[in-house]
Scaffold this motif. Structure first.
Motif, mmCIF file in Angstrom:
data_model
loop_
_atom_site.group_PDB
_atom_site.id
_atom_site.type_symbol
_atom_site.label_atom_id
_atom_site.label_comp_id
_atom_site.label_asym_id
_atom_site.label_seq_id
_atom_site.Cartn_x
_atom_site.Cartn_y
_atom_site.Cartn_z
ATOM 1 N N LEU A 21 37.700 75.152 28.610
ATOM 2 C CA LEU A 21 38.497 76.183 27.941
ATOM 3 C C LEU A 21 39.918 76.239 28.499
ATOM 4 O O LEU A 21 40.873 76.468 27.749
ATOM 5 C CB LEU A 21 37.812 77.540 28.062
ATOM 6 N N ILE A 22 40.087 76.008 29.784
ATOM 7 C CA ILE A 22 41.431 75.992 30.373
ATOM 8 C C ILE A 22 42.225 74.797 29.835
ATOM 9 O O ILE A 22 43.409 74.938 29.494
ATOM 10 C CB ILE A 22 41.350 75.964 31.915
ATOM 11 N N HIS A 45 29.891 66.396 28.766
ATOM 12 C CA HIS A 45 29.124 67.023 27.680
ATOM 13 C C HIS A 45 29.900 68.168 27.051
ATOM 14 O O HIS A 45 29.904 68.323 25.823
ATOM 15 C CB HIS A 45 27.780 67.531 28.194
ATOM 16 N N GLU A 46 30.542 68.975 27.895
ATOM 17 C CA GLU A 46 31.299 70.120 27.357
ATOM 18 C C GLU A 46 32.514 69.658 26.555
ATOM 19 O O GLU A 46 32.822 70.232 25.515
ATOM 20 C CB GLU A 46 31.725 71.053 28.489
ATOM 21 N N PHE A 47 33.210 68.627 27.044
ATOM 22 C CA PHE A 47 34.339 68.103 26.271
ATOM 23 C C PHE A 47 33.864 67.518 24.946
ATOM 24 O O PHE A 47 34.504 67.698 23.911
ATOM 25 C CB PHE A 47 35.112 67.042 27.072
ATOM 26 N N TYR A 48 32.740 66.831 24.972
ATOM 27 C CA TYR A 48 32.194 66.268 23.737
ATOM 28 C C TYR A 48 31.848 67.382 22.745
ATOM 29 O O TYR A 48 32.168 67.284 21.563
ATOM 30 C CB TYR A 48 30.948 65.428 24.049
ATOM 31 N N LYS A 49 31.217 68.446 23.245
ATOM 32 C CA LYS A 49 30.848 69.550 22.351
ATOM 33 C C LYS A 49 32.088 70.245 21.790
ATOM 34 O O LYS A 49 32.115 70.628 20.621
ATOM 35 C CB LYS A 49 29.969 70.565 23.085
ATOM 36 N N MET A 50 33.117 70.404 22.623
ATOM 37 C CA MET A 50 34.335 71.076 22.164
ATOM 38 C C MET A 50 35.057 70.235 21.120
ATOM 39 O O MET A 50 35.574 70.764 20.141
ATOM 40 C CB MET A 50 35.254 71.370 23.345
ATOM 41 N N MET A 54 28.455 67.293 38.068
ATOM 42 C CA MET A 54 29.573 68.005 37.482
ATOM 43 C C MET A 54 30.281 67.140 36.434
ATOM 44 O O MET A 54 30.733 67.650 35.434
ATOM 45 C CB MET A 54 30.521 68.424 38.611
ATOM 46 N N LYS A 55 30.378 65.826 36.719
ATOM 47 C CA LYS A 55 31.026 64.932 35.761
ATOM 48 C C LYS A 55 30.284 64.906 34.435
ATOM 49 O O LYS A 55 30.907 64.921 33.371
ATOM 50 C CB LYS A 55 31.100 63.513 36.327
ATOM 51 N N THR A 56 28.956 64.882 34.510
ATOM 52 C CA THR A 56 28.187 64.855 33.259
ATOM 53 C C THR A 56 28.320 66.166 32.515
ATOM 54 O O THR A 56 28.416 66.166 31.282
ATOM 55 C CB THR A 56 26.703 64.560 33.533
ATOM 56 N N ASN A 57 28.339 67.290 33.241
ATOM 57 C CA ASN A 57 28.531 68.587 32.581
ATOM 58 C C ASN A 57 29.885 68.640 31.885
ATOM 59 O O ASN A 57 29.992 69.104 30.746
ATOM 60 C CB ASN A 57 28.432 69.732 33.588
#
Length: 138
Positions: A96-97, A7-12, A1-4
């Motif tokens: 997103l939150i 990755h999502e924060f990096y993409k955002m 979950m930490k890696t997901n």
């Protein structure tokens, strides 16, 4: 979950539309503030439409974010490589939150700036000399 999540924060952060959305958000707030004949207390208390503009921007940004990943086949790769499918979606939701909270805080700060520039102290708190008396006793 930490890696997901990372990755999502990096993409955002790297996605251009997330930065453009902040500029559009401030522009929409200014649009709500300037064309009116006069600025009311109600308009200030609503933060120049902060709530409604954040909702519209979040819908647009999340749809753009998901559509971009589906178009580039990133979503299918993420779902295939991830041990937990729901972890990918929960990570996107958390990002997103957090972005939503950041937009609301930025909207509050920008509301204070707009109020200070356009209204100045017109709606400042006024002290009442009749502090403990009701309106009939005055």
């Amino acid at each position: 979950m930490k890696t997901n999540l990372s990755h999502e924060f990096y993409k955002m952060i790297r996605q251009r539309s997330s930065w453009v959305a902040v500029i559009v958000f401030f522009g929409l707030m200014l649009y709500s503030a300037t064309p009116t004949a006069y600025i009311t207390k109600n308009l200030i208390s609503q933060g120049f439409g902060t709530g409604q503009w954040v909702i519209i921007i979040m819908i647009t940004l999340s749809a753009n974010f998901i559509a971009m990943e589906l178009k580039n086949n990133t979503m299918t790769t993420l779902l295939y490589k991830s041990p937990n499918r729901w972890g990918v979606f929960v990570a996107k939701l958390i990002v997103l939150i957090v972005y939503n909270i950041i937009l609301l805080i930025a909207g509050f700060i920008f509301t204070l700036i707009i109020k200070a520039v356009l209204v100045n102290s017109h709606f400042a708190l006024q002290s009442n000399n009749y502090s403990g008396l009701s309106s009939r006793e005055r």
